[in-house]
Enzyme design. Structure first.
Site, PDB file in Angstrom:
ATOM      1  N   LYS A 209       0.026  11.381 -50.682  1.00  0.00           N
ATOM      2  CA  LYS A 209      -0.026  10.825 -49.223  1.00  0.00           C
ATOM      3  C   LYS A 209       1.077  10.845 -48.616  1.00  0.00           C
ATOM      4  O   LYS A 209       1.073  11.002 -47.367  1.00  0.00           O
ATOM      5  CB  LYS A 209      -0.743   9.541 -49.350  1.00  0.00           C
TER       6      LYS A 209
ATOM      7  N   SER B 289      -3.229  13.436 -58.152  1.00  0.00           N
ATOM      8  CA  SER B 289      -2.905  13.189 -56.904  1.00  0.00           C
ATOM      9  C   SER B 289      -2.094  11.908 -56.704  1.00  0.00           C
ATOM     10  O   SER B 289      -1.327  11.652 -55.766  1.00  0.00           O
ATOM     11  CB  SER B 289      -4.368  13.050 -56.021  1.00  0.00           C
TER      12      SER B 289
END
Length: 332
Positions: free
Chosen positions: A57, A314
């Site tokens: 992110k 991720s």
């Protein structure tokens, strides 16, 4: 060449890479011997777990904040930035804002695990716990924007966010230009959409496979309906994949619809097995959302024999109690 309607192009992804240079890590792409043998394919792991905030992110948040300063000047962020998040995006915004001396307020639903809340607070951001879903938390964000003049850094539905995440796709194409498939977790669509935009522009024949939760898969339900729809958010081992996509979604719905080739939904049991397998065989601690690519391979029998496949790991923001729950579910 005209800009696509969703606003994410290969040029915008390259521009994002220029902006975030020095703020994010160019993460490794490593071959998994165990998984390659298990699936009769070359399985590569993209380690976004090595970002300073522990998840991908940071790429999108850093790009958007840098783009705002580039266009409007640093004073434009004097009132501070705000967002709603399932944890990783909030931490990324807090980290990027702290580096620039910008105040940040992060709004989280009560479903966000305590470890992610603590990580955000440790970066100096104000945290507000509001409601039982990301949509409810976003109501507080809207109030802060209207009443305090704060600047919204959305978690996914903005071309600058998606372009930042798309820098992963550039790295994949540079490190493995002959990739056959990229398997990516799918929630709001910024990660899959950004990666897909970059990879498809460079290697159109590469397959982009999305993986969603078995329940509460807002983007997948929206794609099935042909328009953004609301779904009930549920607790999951892969909490980062929770939340809606916004009924007024203006970027990622169209982007995902354009770049995603196929899709799987995975159960909590499959996610638990994948988390434990990655820890035991790869010695990597990953959150549930990072393990869904392996869950899809193992539980859905995707035929990847002979392919070169990248799994995007991720993030690593998993609480120990969540890992213990996953291990209990698989009996290990």
């Amino acid at each position: 060449m005209s800009q696509p309607q969703h606003g994410v192009s290969l040029a915008s992804v390259y521009q994002a890479r220029r902006r975030i240079a020095g703020q994010v890590v160019r993460t490794p792409l490593i071959r998994s011997q165990a998984l390659s043998e298990r699936f009769d394919a070359e399985i590569l792991l993209k380690l976004e777990t090595q970002q300073p905030t522990g998840a991908f992110k940071l790429r999108g948040a850093a790009n958007m904040i840098a783009a705002l300063i580039e266009r409007h000047g640093r004073d434009a962020l004097a009132a501070g930035v705000t967002t709603a998040s399932t944890g990783n995006h909030g931490r990324a915004v807090a980290y990027a804002a702290a580096r620039l001396g910008v105040p940040a307020t992060i709004c989280l639903s009560r479903l966000v695990p305590a470890n992610k809340v603590a990580a955000i607070e440790a970066l100096g951001a104000e945290v507000r716990r509001v409601g039982e879903s990301q949509d409810e938390a976003f109501g507080e964000v809207e109030r802060l924007v209207c009443e305090r003049g704060m600047t919204l850094i959305p978690p996914f539905d903005d071309p600058r966010i998606a372009a930042g995440q798309g820098t992963i796709g550039l790295e994949l194409m540079e490190d493995a230009p002959d990739l056959d498939r990229v398997i990516v977790g799918l929630s709001g669509g910024g990660l899959l959409g950004g990666i897909g935009a970059a990879v498809k522009a460079i290697r159109p024949e590469a397959n982009i496979t999305g993986v969603s939760l078995a329940h509460g898969a807002a983007m997948w339900e929206s794609l099935q309906a042909g328009r953004p729809v609301a779904v009930e958010e549920v607790a999951s081992l892969a909490d980062s994949l929770g939340g809606g996509i916004g009924l007024d979604n203006h970027c990622t719905f169209e982007l995902v619809r354009e770049v995603m080739d196929d899709h799987c939904q995975v159960s909590e049991e499959a996610i638990a097995h994948a988390m434990v397998d990655i820890l035991e065989h790869e010695k990597l601690l990953v959150e549930g959302a990072a393990a869904v690519g392996l869950a899809a391979l193992a539980a859905h029998g995707l035929d990847v024999r002979g392919e070169r496949v990248a799994l995007v790991l991720s993030g690593n923001g998993v609480a120990l109690e969540t890992l213990d729950r996953a291990r209990a579910m698989v009996g290990r």
